[in-house]
Design a protein around this motif. Structure first.
Motif, PDB file in Angstrom:
ATOM      1  N   GLN A 192       3.746   7.151   8.778  1.00  0.00           N
ATOM      2  CA  GLN A 192       3.552   8.427   8.098  1.00  0.00           C
ATOM      3  C   GLN A 192       4.249   8.452   6.745  1.00  0.00           C
ATOM      4  N   TRP A 193       5.382   7.788   6.633  1.00  0.00           N
ATOM      5  CA  TRP A 193       6.088   7.748   5.354  1.00  0.00           C
ATOM      6  C   TRP A 193       5.247   7.049   4.292  1.00  0.00           C
ATOM      7  N   PHE A 194       4.443   6.082   4.707  1.00  0.00           N
ATOM      8  CA  PHE A 194       3.577   5.370   3.764  1.00  0.00           C
ATOM      9  C   PHE A 194       2.287   6.140   3.504  1.00  0.00           C
ATOM     10  N   PHE A 195       1.698   6.712   4.541  1.00  0.00           N
ATOM     11  CA  PHE A 195       0.337   7.228   4.430  1.00  0.00           C
ATOM     12  C   PHE A 195       0.276   8.646   3.858  1.00  0.00           C
ATOM     13  N   LEU A 196       1.187   9.514   4.252  1.00  0.00           N
ATOM     14  CA  LEU A 196       1.086  10.911   3.827  1.00  0.00           C
ATOM     15  C   LEU A 196       1.232  11.094   2.312  1.00  0.00           C
ATOM     16  N   PRO A 197       2.156  10.409   1.615  1.00  0.00           N
ATOM     17  CA  PRO A 197       2.129  10.518   0.149  1.00  0.00           C
ATOM     18  C   PRO A 197       0.808  10.053  -0.454  1.00  0.00           C
ATOM     19  N   ASN A 198       0.203   9.019   0.134  1.00  0.00           N
ATOM     20  CA  ASN A 198      -1.107   8.577  -0.349  1.00  0.00           C
ATOM     21  C   ASN A 198      -2.169   9.634  -0.101  1.00  0.00           C
ATOM     22  N   LEU A 199      -2.041  10.349   1.009  1.00  0.00           N
ATOM     23  CA  LEU A 199      -3.039  11.358   1.360  1.00  0.00           C
ATOM     24  C   LEU A 199      -3.058  12.498   0.351  1.00  0.00           C
ATOM     25  N   ILE A 200      -1.922  12.785  -0.276  1.00  0.00           N
ATOM     26  CA  ILE A 200      -1.885  13.824  -1.313  1.00  0.00           C
ATOM     27  C   ILE A 200      -2.851  13.462  -2.438  1.00  0.00           C
TER      28      ILE A 200
END
Length: 387
Positions: A192-200
């Motif tokens: 989640q630390w990797f993916f959620l900033p990308n999801l923004i």
């Protein structure tokens, strides 16, 4: 004394106000702008993960010795593996994998424990389900770590360690390596630390494309576009004004996504909030410029919507937000340089996880800015040609 704005700016602000009223006065539009992106970031935050858990393992063991049992006990005690069940013969291996009852099958021969005791090579066969290749590779990595842990407790390994501690010559014994791994910026490798900033970035891109892309197409479809053209505003002013609502909505959603990511999912934020907002603003302009290009080529809202997804999905795939750019063919790596999402993803990860340096941030921000200027310029040119 009242401040009097220049006439072009007043005309643009009027169009911006009209666009916002059209978007926000309709209940369906409000729902589509607010609810789906929020659902997506919440659902993706929990559902999208590269971690492998709840793995079922089948075992075909012809060995009843200590070391095969020790290995199975450690597998059963690992949180990764949910259930370990035993097979009676080789004829059961294929049906178990065909029915996806297990991700992989462990096969121990009769000599496994005896070979371990004698210090001879001991083999265990792992039959993986190649249909789930990514999960199988990750589970096999977990299994390798467990096997290495068991190997360090074998008699040969203990003898080698005792010889080395006593100052003797351990040549000919099994060497012991003390490997300690430290992961910077994401110590526990939380996906989640990797993916959620990308999801923004991904959601902001799709919002910018859709909101801006539908604006001109909607005007053409309902018949108000000609009325807009005979207004005092020039085509350039109209095109630039069409970009502003998408940017404002992008910033609003970016704020919501930031709060959910940090306070809802506990992703650390180590960088500058001001830098992130500047990046979101420039990135929203780039997304809006591409959306305006799509809208200029579309006669209906349906065409604009399909065009937005036609452009948005490839941008997401080659951005590095889902898969590493270095794993792609060389021509796609070069093509991704004109993708604003690639540079925004790098900047966003840096701001969230490692407090990116100002120099590195300016490099990525400059690339996004150049892409934004080019996209807006081409979009305005295309809009003027169509009018």
């Amino acid at each position: 004394m009242s401040l009097k704005l220049p006439a072009p700016l007043r005309r643009m602000l009027t169009i911006v106000r009209k666009e916002l009223l059209v978007l926000l006065s309709n209940r369906t539009s409000r729902f589509l702008i607010v609810v789906p992106p929020l659902l997506q970031i919440v659902v993706f935050g929990w559902a999208a993960t590269m971690e492998v858990r709840n793995v079922d393992v089948a075992v075909l063991s012809r060995d009843s010795g200590l070391w095969s049992r020790e290995l199975l006990h450690r597998i059963e005690g690992s949180p990764t593996f949910r259930r370990v069940f035993h097979l009676m013969g080789e004829e059961e291996v294929r049906p178990v994998l065909d029915a996806q009852k297990a991700l992989f099958v462990l096969v121990f021969d009769e000599e496994f424990s005896r070979n371990v005791e004698r210090g001879e090579p001991a083999e265990v066969q792992v039959i993986l389900d190649g249909r789930r290749s990514n999960a199988a590779q990750i589970a096999a990595s977990y299994l390798s770590q467990i096997v290495e842990g068991v190997a360090r407790g074998t008699p040969m390994a203990r003898t080698a360690e005792a010889v080395m501690e006593g100052g003797g010559d351990a040549s000919g014994s099994v060497p012991q390596l003390d490997v300690r791994t430290r992961c910077w910026f994401n110590p526990n490798l939380e996906f989640q630390w990797f993916f959620l900033p990308n999801l923004i970035g991904m959601l902001s891109l799709m919002l910018g494309l859709v909101v801006t892309g539908l604006s001109v197409a909607r005007e053409r479809e309902v018949g108000t576009f000609d009325q807009l053209l005979v207004s005092p505003a020039t085509p350039t002013e109209i095109a630039l004004a069409k970009l502003v609502p998408g940017c404002l909505i992008g910033l609003a959603h970016g704020t919501i996504f930031l709060l959910i990511t940090v306070f809802g999912f506990g992703v650390p934020f180590n960088g500058s909030v001001a830098l992130l907002y500047v990046a979101m603003l420039v990135f929203s302009m780039a997304a809006g410029g591409v959306g305006l290009m799509v809208s200029s080529l579309s006669a209906t809202q349906q065409q604009a919507f399909l065009g937005a997804f036609t452009v948005g999905v490839p941008c997401i795939l080659i951005s590095g937000a889902v898969t590493p750019v270095m794993n792609m063919p060389l021509f796609l790596q070069h093509a991704s340089q004109i993708n604003p999402l690639r540079h925004f993803t790098t900047l966003c990860q840096g701001v969230f996880l490692k407090d990116i340096t100002l120099g590195a941030a300016l490099v990525n921000l400059g690339k996004i800015g150049l892409i934004s200027v080019a996209a807006v310029s081409v979009a305005v040119w295309m809009f003027r040609r169509r009018t």
